[in-house]
Design an enzyme around this catalytic site. Structure first.
Site, mmCIF file in Angstrom:
data_model
loop_
_atom_site.group_PDB
_atom_site.id
_atom_site.type_symbol
_atom_site.label_atom_id
_atom_site.label_comp_id
_atom_site.label_asym_id
_atom_site.label_seq_id
_atom_site.Cartn_x
_atom_site.Cartn_y
_atom_site.Cartn_z
ATOM 1 N N ASP A 1 0.926 -1.094 -0.166
ATOM 2 C CA ASP A 1 -0.070 0.013 -0.197
ATOM 3 C C ASP A 1 0.909 1.277 0.061
ATOM 4 O OD1 ASP A 1 -1.991 1.852 0.253
ATOM 5 O OD2 ASP A 1 -2.646 0.964 2.247
ATOM 6 N N PHE B 1 -9.824 -0.076 0.039
ATOM 7 C CA PHE B 1 -9.447 -1.153 1.079
ATOM 8 C C PHE B 1 -10.390 -2.432 0.339
ATOM 9 C CE2 PHE B 1 -9.994 -3.462 4.919
ATOM 10 C CZ PHE B 1 -8.556 -3.183 5.392
ATOM 11 N N ILE B 2 -9.635 -3.596 0.375
ATOM 12 C CA ILE B 2 -10.048 -4.913 0.112
ATOM 13 C C ILE B 2 -9.783 -6.065 1.193
ATOM 14 C CG2 ILE B 2 -9.675 -4.672 -2.320
ATOM 15 C CD1 ILE B 2 -7.052 -6.203 -2.182
HETATM 16 P P1 IMP Z 1 1.834 -0.263 3.914
HETATM 17 O O1 IMP Z 1 2.679 -0.591 4.966
HETATM 18 O O2 IMP Z 1 0.857 0.637 3.847
HETATM 19 O O3 IMP Z 1 2.365 -0.955 2.554
HETATM 20 O O4 IMP Z 1 0.637 -1.607 3.990
HETATM 21 C C1 IMP Z 1 0.947 -3.081 4.058
HETATM 22 C C2 IMP Z 1 0.048 -3.929 4.839
HETATM 23 O O5 IMP Z 1 -1.233 -2.984 5.344
HETATM 24 C C3 IMP Z 1 -0.316 -5.060 4.217
HETATM 25 O O6 IMP Z 1 0.711 -6.138 4.512
HETATM 26 C C4 IMP Z 1 -1.439 -5.275 4.676
HETATM 27 O O7 IMP Z 1 -1.502 -6.362 5.864
HETATM 28 C C5 IMP Z 1 -2.348 -4.127 5.089
HETATM 29 N N1 IMP Z 1 -3.297 -3.444 3.952
HETATM 30 C C6 IMP Z 1 -2.973 -2.530 3.094
HETATM 31 N N2 IMP Z 1 -3.959 -2.291 2.473
HETATM 32 C C7 IMP Z 1 -4.831 -3.143 2.708
HETATM 33 C C8 IMP Z 1 -6.161 -3.326 2.238
HETATM 34 O O8 IMP Z 1 -6.794 -2.975 1.293
HETATM 35 N N3 IMP Z 1 -6.880 -4.347 2.900
HETATM 36 C C9 IMP Z 1 -6.312 -5.066 4.055
HETATM 37 N N4 IMP Z 1 -5.194 -4.936 4.481
HETATM 38 C C10 IMP Z 1 -4.257 -4.062 3.759
#
Ligand code: IMP
Ligand code: MG
Length: 181
Positions: free
Chosen positions: A107, A156-157
């Site tokens: 993300d 968000f999924i």
């Molecule tokens: P980041 O640190 O913002 O890149 O987020 C990474 C982590 O956030 C992933 O490994 C997921 O566990 C969680 N995450 C990010 N987007 C989503 C989503 O759309 N649905 C569910 N979990 C998410």
């Protein structure tokens, strides 16, 4: 349109498993070709990546190993900000090896950056990233993602290992949050 209800929110069916399976098949073909003689260690990021990792690894025919690492970063649909390391792999086994980080979704990239810097500090030989989903609009880092299953909108999924507040990991298909309901 199939809709499900998790805790206090509605989610609509978005990507059926059959589509995800095709993405994983494509990734597996590429990884089988490129990693053939590298004996990589797949470092699976728990909890979310366990479903993806299981399906991906079953499609691989190369010599490889699997380790697990667990981090916690999200609370509900919001990132809590600080990333906590909750389970560590066998670092001795990983030193000097080719590591492929297996993520369910990238993300903002904060979790990935944390993992990358941590793994790098353990003296590994090479690090690549394999993620099932990627939200390009939300990404704030510059680390290259070598293997991407599918780029998605900044929504968000849940499902296929991904959760909303711990719920929904068991769903076979991907559902998307619907704010209108
Ligand atoms: P980041 O640190 O913002 O890149 O987020 C990474 C982590 O956030 C992933 O490994 C997921 O566990 C969680 N995450 C990010 N987007 C989503 C989503 O759309 N649905 C569910 N979990 C998410
Ligand atoms: Mg999560």
């Amino acid at each position: 349109m199939k809709t499900i209800f998790l805790r206090d929110k509605n989610f609509d069916l978005w990507i059926p498993f059959e589509e995800i399976d095709k993405d994983i098949e494509r990734l597996a073909v590429e990884i089988n070709k490129e990693e053939k003689d590298k004996k990589p260690i797949f470092l699976v990021v728990l909890n979310g990546s366990f479903v993806f990792a299981a399906d991906l690894l079953k499609k691989l025919n190369i010599e490889c190993e699997v380790e697990f690492i667990k981090v916690k970063s999200y609370e509900g649909m919001q990132q809590s900000g600080n990333i906590q390391l909750e389970l560590q792999p066998d670092w001795n086994n990983i030193a000097g090896r080719k590591v492929i980080i297996v993520e369910d979704i990238v993300d903002t990239g904060k979790t990935l950056r944390y993992l990358y810097d941590l793994i790098k500090s353990k003296g590994v030989n090479e690090i690549d990233v394999c993620t099932l989903f990627f939200k390009p609009e939300a990404y704030r880092d510059i680390l290259p993602l070598k293997w991407i299953g599918r780029k998605i909108d900044n929504r968000f999924i849940v499902g296929y290992g991904l959760d909303y507040d711990g719920l929904g990991r068991n769903l076979k298909d991907i559902y998307v949050f619907n704010s209108n309901k």
